[in-house]
Design a protein around this motif. Structure first.
Motif, mmCIF file in Angstrom:
data_model
loop_
_atom_site.group_PDB
_atom_site.id
_atom_site.type_symbol
_atom_site.label_atom_id
_atom_site.label_comp_id
_atom_site.label_asym_id
_atom_site.label_seq_id
_atom_site.Cartn_x
_atom_site.Cartn_y
_atom_site.Cartn_z
ATOM 1 N N UNK A 44 0.824 -1.209 0.000
ATOM 2 C CA UNK A 44 0.000 0.000 0.000
ATOM 3 C C UNK A 44 0.860 1.263 0.000
ATOM 4 N N UNK A 45 1.924 1.253 0.790
ATOM 5 C CA UNK A 45 2.816 2.413 0.868
ATOM 6 C C UNK A 45 3.506 2.677 -0.468
ATOM 7 N N UNK A 46 3.957 1.600 -1.110
ATOM 8 C CA UNK A 46 4.606 1.755 -2.418
ATOM 9 C C UNK A 46 3.624 2.337 -3.425
ATOM 10 N N UNK A 54 -2.788 -0.641 -6.302
ATOM 11 C CA UNK A 54 -1.988 -1.712 -5.711
ATOM 12 C C UNK A 54 -1.796 -2.883 -6.672
ATOM 13 N N UNK A 55 -2.605 -2.961 -7.734
ATOM 14 C CA UNK A 55 -2.534 -4.108 -8.642
ATOM 15 C C UNK A 55 -1.163 -4.274 -9.289
ATOM 16 N N UNK A 56 -0.594 -3.234 -9.927
ATOM 17 C CA UNK A 56 0.736 -3.412 -10.523
ATOM 18 C C UNK A 56 1.825 -3.648 -9.490
ATOM 19 N N UNK A 57 1.668 -3.071 -8.299
ATOM 20 C CA UNK A 57 2.650 -3.277 -7.240
ATOM 21 C C UNK A 57 2.629 -4.736 -6.792
ATOM 22 N N UNK A 58 1.424 -5.267 -6.608
ATOM 23 C CA UNK A 58 1.274 -6.668 -6.180
ATOM 24 C C UNK A 58 1.905 -7.611 -7.201
ATOM 25 N N UNK A 59 1.678 -7.325 -8.482
ATOM 26 C CA UNK A 59 2.218 -8.184 -9.532
ATOM 27 C C UNK A 59 3.744 -8.092 -9.590
#
Length: 238
Positions: A44-46, A54-59
């Motif tokens: 979330x912070x990123x 958050x989708x691209x960060x999670x991937x």
């Protein structure tokens, strides 16, 4: 109307270029040491810092885990992977097997263009050595070995090798900073090129394996030189 899971898939597909950029940036921060081993990566912070979902960060974190750079701990989160000296030794051992085979393969069939490319890389390493630029030397060193595996032409092996290189990069003991280490490394790379150029596959394989095992020994000496100082600091902190 598409189902929620379908909407998520569409959102991810649209964010692919962005996810790739995020992945590259986080990877850069990890490999440069900006994000230290053991650091927690807050999804979330990123996302908030980058102004994205958050989708691209999670991937990208999933891809970085596959690459061996981060680990996911259930109920705790995602962390930059910590590599111990024991793991680093094992990685070098695994690399010695791969590099020996690659050396044999290249000695049998490398073409003049690829050999000239490798020669150019070693020459740039020599320039970095002369300048005392260990950081640039290290980058060129890694690129040289990765390129050799690429030339060997086995994509599966290349994926495995890149993961090993990533994992080793997480071990923050700079063995090339040891007195005489870069000089020894330069000489070993010259011998590698000479063995491959000779067409003697057995000699090329042995030269490659000896180089990787010598690198492991440099890592061990670097670790031993750092460990006493770290121990003294720890006692002082008590």
């Amino acid at each position: 109307m598409p189902a929620p899971s379908t909407l998520q898939e569409i959102q991810f597909l649209r964010s692919q270029p962005l996810a790739r950029l995020v992945q590259k940036e986080i990877e850069r921060q990890i490999l440069s040491g900006e994000l230290r081993a053991g650091a927690r990566l807050n999804e979330l912070e990123i996302a908030r810092n980058l102004g994205i979902s958050r989708t691209p960060v999670r991937e990208c974190l999933r891809i970085l885990e596959q690459a061996g750079l981060v680990v996911s701990r259930k109920n705790y989160g995602v962390f930059v992977r910590v590599v111990s000296i024991e793991e680093a030794r094992e990685i070098y051992q695994a690399r010695s097997y791969i590099d020996a085979g690659v050396g044999q393969e290249l000695a049998r069939r490398i073409n003049a263009r690829d050999l000239a490319e490798l020669q150019g890389m070693v020459e740039r390493m020599e320039v970095a050595f002369t300048a005392g630029d260990a950081a640039t030397y290290h980058e060129l060193n890694v690129a040289f070995h990765e390129r050799m595996v690429e030339i060997a032409g086995n994509r599966k092996l290349l994926d495995i090798y890149r993961k090993l290189l990533n994992e080793l990069a997480l071990y923050r003991r700079h063995s090339l900073g040891q007195p005489g280490a870069m000089h020894s490394s330069v000489e070993e790379h010259r011998k590698i090129l000479a063995a491959i150029r000779s067409g003697d596959s057995d000699a090329a394989g042995k030269t490659m394996r000896d180089h990787i095992l010598a690198s492991r020994e440099r890592l061990q000496r670097a670790h031993e030189s750092v460990a006493p100082a770290a121990s003294r600091r720890s006692r002082m902190d008590v």
